[in-house]
Design a protein around this motif. Structure first.
Motif, mmCIF file in Angstrom:
data_model
loop_
_atom_site.group_PDB
_atom_site.id
_atom_site.type_symbol
_atom_site.label_atom_id
_atom_site.label_comp_id
_atom_site.label_asym_id
_atom_site.label_seq_id
_atom_site.Cartn_x
_atom_site.Cartn_y
_atom_site.Cartn_z
ATOM 1 N N LYS A 232 0.846 -1.436 -0.090
ATOM 2 C CA LYS A 232 0.044 -0.071 -0.120
ATOM 3 C C LYS A 232 0.848 1.177 -0.129
ATOM 4 N N SER A 233 1.892 1.054 -0.624
ATOM 5 C CA SER A 233 3.142 2.152 -0.536
ATOM 6 C C SER A 233 3.793 2.381 -1.987
ATOM 7 N N SER A 234 3.928 3.614 -2.029
ATOM 8 C CA SER A 234 4.884 3.743 -3.345
ATOM 9 C C SER A 234 6.406 3.820 -3.109
ATOM 10 N N LEU A 235 6.738 3.504 -2.017
ATOM 11 C CA LEU A 235 8.293 3.676 -1.784
ATOM 12 C C LEU A 235 8.862 2.887 -2.579
ATOM 13 N N PRO A 236 10.266 3.082 -2.969
ATOM 14 C CA PRO A 236 11.139 2.387 -3.941
ATOM 15 C C PRO A 236 11.334 0.779 -3.075
ATOM 16 N N GLY A 237 11.242 -0.151 -3.921
ATOM 17 C CA GLY A 237 11.503 -1.482 -3.549
ATOM 18 C C GLY A 237 10.459 -2.112 -2.716
ATOM 19 N N VAL A 238 9.480 -1.492 -2.255
ATOM 20 C CA VAL A 238 8.263 -2.071 -1.656
ATOM 21 C C VAL A 238 7.454 -3.130 -2.486
ATOM 22 N N ALA A 239 7.146 -2.555 -3.825
ATOM 23 C CA ALA A 239 6.681 -3.665 -4.809
ATOM 24 C C ALA A 239 7.448 -4.996 -4.913
ATOM 25 N N ASP A 240 8.798 -4.709 -5.013
ATOM 26 C CA ASP A 240 9.652 -5.782 -5.299
ATOM 27 C C ASP A 240 9.673 -6.769 -4.064
ATOM 28 N N CYS A 241 9.699 -6.167 -2.953
ATOM 29 C CA CYS A 241 9.532 -6.891 -1.658
ATOM 30 C C CYS A 241 8.179 -7.735 -1.774
ATOM 31 N N ALA A 242 7.298 -7.046 -1.938
ATOM 32 C CA ALA A 242 5.899 -7.903 -1.732
ATOM 33 C C ALA A 242 5.696 -8.982 -2.983
ATOM 34 N N ALA A 243 6.579 -8.594 -4.090
ATOM 35 C CA ALA A 243 6.501 -9.841 -5.119
ATOM 36 C C ALA A 243 7.542 -10.859 -4.490
ATOM 37 N N GLN A 244 8.499 -10.724 -3.996
ATOM 38 C CA GLN A 244 9.069 -11.706 -3.268
ATOM 39 C C GLN A 244 8.383 -12.476 -2.336
ATOM 40 N N ILE A 245 7.705 -11.943 -1.511
ATOM 41 C CA ILE A 245 6.884 -12.658 -0.528
ATOM 42 C C ILE A 245 5.911 -13.319 -1.168
ATOM 43 N N LYS A 246 5.181 -12.768 -2.271
ATOM 44 C CA LYS A 246 3.971 -13.818 -2.883
ATOM 45 C C LYS A 246 4.756 -14.956 -3.435
ATOM 46 N N ALA A 247 6.188 -14.695 -4.011
ATOM 47 C CA ALA A 247 6.513 -16.035 -4.749
ATOM 48 C C ALA A 247 7.000 -16.890 -3.565
ATOM 49 N N ASP A 248 7.234 -16.746 -2.482
ATOM 50 C CA ASP A 248 7.739 -17.378 -1.522
ATOM 51 C C ASP A 248 6.333 -18.200 -1.035
ATOM 52 N N LEU A 249 5.315 -17.654 -0.796
ATOM 53 C CA LEU A 249 4.003 -18.257 -0.331
ATOM 54 C C LEU A 249 3.559 -19.077 -1.733
ATOM 55 N N ARG A 250 3.770 -18.661 -3.012
ATOM 56 C CA ARG A 250 3.115 -19.415 -4.047
ATOM 57 C C ARG A 250 3.896 -20.752 -3.893
ATOM 58 N N ALA A 251 5.208 -20.907 -3.529
ATOM 59 C CA ALA A 251 6.213 -22.013 -3.699
ATOM 60 C C ALA A 251 5.783 -23.019 -2.452
ATOM 61 N N LYS A 252 5.567 -22.352 -1.259
ATOM 62 C CA LYS A 252 5.152 -22.822 -0.051
ATOM 63 C C LYS A 252 3.908 -23.820 -0.185
ATOM 64 N N LEU A 253 2.899 -23.011 -0.890
ATOM 65 C CA LEU A 253 1.508 -23.674 -1.070
ATOM 66 C C LEU A 253 1.112 -24.468 -2.429
ATOM 67 N N SER A 254 2.306 -24.681 -3.002
ATOM 68 C CA SER A 254 2.180 -25.335 -4.325
ATOM 69 C C SER A 254 1.177 -24.726 -5.516
ATOM 70 N N ILE A 255 1.090 -23.455 -5.408
ATOM 71 C CA ILE A 255 -0.001 -22.862 -6.317
ATOM 72 C C ILE A 255 0.364 -22.925 -7.933
ATOM 73 N N PRO A 256 -0.378 -23.337 -8.706
ATOM 74 C CA PRO A 256 -0.105 -23.310 -10.211
ATOM 75 C C PRO A 256 0.298 -22.285 -10.767
ATOM 76 N N ALA A 257 1.228 -22.379 -11.697
ATOM 77 C CA ALA A 257 1.799 -21.031 -12.293
ATOM 78 C C ALA A 257 0.846 -20.117 -13.054
ATOM 79 N N ASP A 258 -0.254 -20.859 -13.304
ATOM 80 C CA ASP A 258 -1.159 -20.113 -14.386
ATOM 81 C C ASP A 258 -2.332 -19.417 -13.383
ATOM 82 N N TRP A 259 -2.228 -19.089 -12.227
ATOM 83 C CA TRP A 259 -3.114 -18.818 -11.317
ATOM 84 C C TRP A 259 -2.644 -17.444 -10.949
#
Length: 259
Positions: A232-259
């Motif tokens: 919820k912030s436009s600060l530099p690096g925040v979006a990249d950080c959120a994307a990294q967390i989502k990627a980590d959760l996607r892997a842990k939850l075995s979420i299909p790539a096309d979701w």
């Protein structure tokens, strides 16, 4: 005085005992401070036919059942002992069901945080249980942010069918729909602050995903989880950080790539 003190200590630890004759054989269930035992008396001599040591946990009879005898828990004429092992310092418990069969009692199921309910009011028990597929303490992190997730829980509903406990979660969509509604309200009340997501917030967001998945709507659950941890912030690096967390959760939850 020592005998009285010992008795009081036993009571305070949840000690319980009852007896019943099954198929002409006397059985006695004893829940002491550190173990569950069932004895059978044969030719005047007691034999242990079931034993569950408590270790760091304390046995308790399941309070939602009146167990002055072995209940017909399975509604098929067979008897059971229903109890839980309680870890008081950690605030956790596991519900156990032991079934009488061929002169002995054998463990039929173990259910973390299990509770007995009759969801369809048919006179048969369902067991609502909560597990932690990602572990009791999950860390999500990136260079800008780190939090320990403690509250993520996957709920299932188990019932005795065909001689074993099986999941019947699909039979109770309204149960999970109500959980989703309650979970969304709690998340709204907590609210994220930029990327400073609390462990409770992320844990409840993960729990919400599991509830959607129980309804067969895992893709919708992942979509909502993704939006909940969006920055919820436009600060530099925040979006990249959120994307990294989502990627980590996607892997842990075995979420299909096309979701």
């Amino acid at each position: 005085m020592k005998a009285v003190l010992a008795a009081l200590l036993a009571l305070s630890a949840g000690a319980a005992e009852f007896s019943e004759t099954l198929n002409g054989v006397p059985y006695r269930a004893v829940l002491s401070e550190d173990a569950v035992k069932i004895y059978a008396t044969l030719k005047g001599k007691p034999y242990v036919v079931f034993f569950h040591p408590g270790a760091a946990e304390t046995p308790r009879l399941e309070e939602s059942l009146t167990q002055k005898r072995f209940p017909d828990f399975f509604k098929d004429g067979s008897r059971a002992l229903v109890y839980r092992m309680v870890n008081t310092p950690l605030g956790r418990s596991t519900l156990f069901v032991a079934r009488y069969q061929k002169g002995r009692f054998a463990r039929a199921g173990a259910f973390p945080e299990g509770r007995l309910v009759d969801l369809d009011e048919d006179g048969r028990w369902e067991i609502v249980t909560e597990s932690s597929p990602l572990g009791r303490a999950l860390t999500v992190a990136c260079p800008r942010f780190s939090t320990t997730v403690m509250a993520a829980a996957k709920t299932d509903i188990m019932s005795w069918r065909g001689g074993k406990f099986v999941s019947v979660a699909a039979r109770f969509p309204k149960f999970f729909e109500q959980r989703i509604s309650d979970g969304q309200a709690k998340l709204s009340a907590i609210g994220p602050s930029n990327l400073d997501l609390s462990g409770e917030y992320v844990g409840r967001a993960l729990t919400l995903y599991y509830d959607y998945a129980a309804l067969g709507r895992g893709r919708a659950g992942w979509s909502e989880l993704s939006s909940l941890v969006a920055p919820k912030s436009s600060l530099p690096g925040v979006a990249d950080c959120a994307a990294q967390i989502k990627a980590d959760l996607r892997a842990k939850l075995s979420i299909p790539a096309d979701w």
